[in-house]
Design an enzyme around this catalytic site. Sequence first.
Site, PDB file in Angstrom:
ATOM      1  N   GLY A  54     -15.396   3.060   3.673  1.00  0.00           N
ATOM      2  CA  GLY A  54     -14.089   3.630   3.357  1.00  0.00           C
ATOM      3  C   GLY A  54     -13.480   3.121   2.067  1.00  0.00           C
ATOM      4  N   GLN A  55     -14.273   2.416   1.223  1.00  0.00           N
ATOM      5  CA  GLN A  55     -13.714   1.967  -0.051  1.00  0.00           C
ATOM      6  C   GLN A  55     -13.515   3.174  -0.964  1.00  0.00           C
ATOM      7  OE1 GLN A  55     -15.971  -1.002  -2.269  1.00  0.00           O
ATOM      8  NE2 GLN A  55     -14.231  -1.419  -3.641  1.00  0.00           N
ATOM      9  N   ASP A  75       0.851  -1.189   0.000  1.00  0.00           N
ATOM     10  CA  ASP A  75       0.000   0.000   0.000  1.00  0.00           C
ATOM     11  C   ASP A  75       0.888   1.240   0.000  1.00  0.00           C
ATOM     12  OD1 ASP A  75      -3.220   0.522   0.937  1.00  0.00           O
ATOM     13  OD2 ASP A  75      -1.814   2.207   1.099  1.00  0.00           O
ATOM     14  N   HIS A  82      -6.897  -5.883   2.140  1.00  0.00           N
ATOM     15  CA  HIS A  82      -5.770  -5.280   2.865  1.00  0.00           C
ATOM     16  C   HIS A  82      -5.220  -6.346   3.824  1.00  0.00           C
ATOM     17  CE1 HIS A  82      -6.835  -0.855   2.223  1.00  0.00           C
ATOM     18  NE2 HIS A  82      -7.996  -1.415   1.939  1.00  0.00           N
ATOM     19  N   HIS A 109      -9.918  -5.272  -3.353  1.00  0.00           N
ATOM     20  CA  HIS A 109      -8.575  -5.497  -2.805  1.00  0.00           C
ATOM     21  C   HIS A 109      -8.712  -5.898  -1.352  1.00  0.00           C
ATOM     22  CE1 HIS A 109      -9.750  -1.269  -2.647  1.00  0.00           C
ATOM     23  NE2 HIS A 109      -9.173  -1.207  -1.466  1.00  0.00           N
TER      24      HIS A 109
HETATM   25  P1  AMP Z   1      -9.733   1.405   0.197  1.00  0.00           P
HETATM   26  O1  AMP Z   1      -9.819   2.761   0.875  1.00  0.00           O
HETATM   27  O2  AMP Z   1     -10.118   0.250   1.038  1.00  0.00           O
HETATM   28  O3  AMP Z   1     -10.436   1.433  -1.158  1.00  0.00           O
HETATM   29  O4  AMP Z   1      -8.182   1.176  -0.094  1.00  0.00           O
HETATM   30  C1  AMP Z   1      -7.501   1.769  -1.144  1.00  0.00           C
HETATM   31  C2  AMP Z   1      -6.049   1.687  -0.762  1.00  0.00           C
HETATM   32  O5  AMP Z   1      -5.272   1.855  -1.935  1.00  0.00           O
HETATM   33  C3  AMP Z   1      -5.597   2.769   0.229  1.00  0.00           C
HETATM   34  O6  AMP Z   1      -5.086   2.135   1.397  1.00  0.00           O
HETATM   35  C4  AMP Z   1      -4.535   3.542  -0.540  1.00  0.00           C
HETATM   36  O7  AMP Z   1      -3.470   3.967   0.270  1.00  0.00           O
HETATM   37  C5  AMP Z   1      -4.092   2.530  -1.579  1.00  0.00           C
HETATM   38  N1  AMP Z   1      -3.539   3.071  -2.803  1.00  0.00           N
HETATM   39  C6  AMP Z   1      -4.045   4.074  -3.562  1.00  0.00           C
HETATM   40  N2  AMP Z   1      -3.287   4.269  -4.663  1.00  0.00           N
HETATM   41  C7  AMP Z   1      -2.277   3.357  -4.594  1.00  0.00           C
HETATM   42  C8  AMP Z   1      -1.159   3.048  -5.424  1.00  0.00           C
HETATM   43  N3  AMP Z   1      -0.908   3.727  -6.572  1.00  0.00           N
HETATM   44  N4  AMP Z   1      -0.322   2.058  -5.052  1.00  0.00           N
HETATM   45  C9  AMP Z   1      -0.543   1.375  -3.902  1.00  0.00           C
HETATM   46  N5  AMP Z   1      -1.593   1.610  -3.075  1.00  0.00           N
HETATM   47  C10 AMP Z   1      -2.439   2.590  -3.416  1.00  0.00           C
END
Ligand code: AMP
Length: 113
Positions: free
Chosen positions: A92-93, A30, A101, A99
């Site tokens: 919070g998506q 992340d 986490h 994905h």
């Molecule tokens: P969510 O909020 O559950 O949709 O998670 C999205 C996650 O993607 C967040 O934890 C971000 O920090 C992560 N994220 C966003 N852009 C990138 C990226 N380019 N590379 C890696 N992680 C990312």
Amino acid sequence: MTDCLFCKIVSGDVPAKVVRESAGTVAFRDINPQAPTHVLVIPRAHHANVGDLAADAELLAEVVREAHQVAVDEGIADTGYRLVFNTGAQAGQTVFHVHGHVLGGRGLNWPPG
Ligand code: AMP
Ligand code: ZN
């Protein structure tokens, strides 16, 4: 999907720190880690959320297996880790390519915020 950030990570158009790959999945760190280990596991195929992914039971199982293997590789499988699928805006998506986490390496509070 052409306009999906995580599809672009799968295709290599957007760089990522990839830690594991399988036939159907990619796992990468992340960009804004919330714990010493914070890895995202995604299916290569675009599915918006875990509910959509559940329609493909084999692929869902592959994502979960890979998430566990990330935890093993990171040395947190025995101490404990959390596998989270934020689903929908109120949870919070922010990226609508499913994905998981994988979070660990520190004590994690319950209930989550
Ligand atoms: P969510 O909020 O559950 O949709 O998670 C999205 C996650 O993607 C967040 O934890 C971000 O920090 C992560 N994220 C966003 N852009 C990138 C990226 N380019 N590379 C890696 N992680 C990312
Ligand atoms: Zn996508």
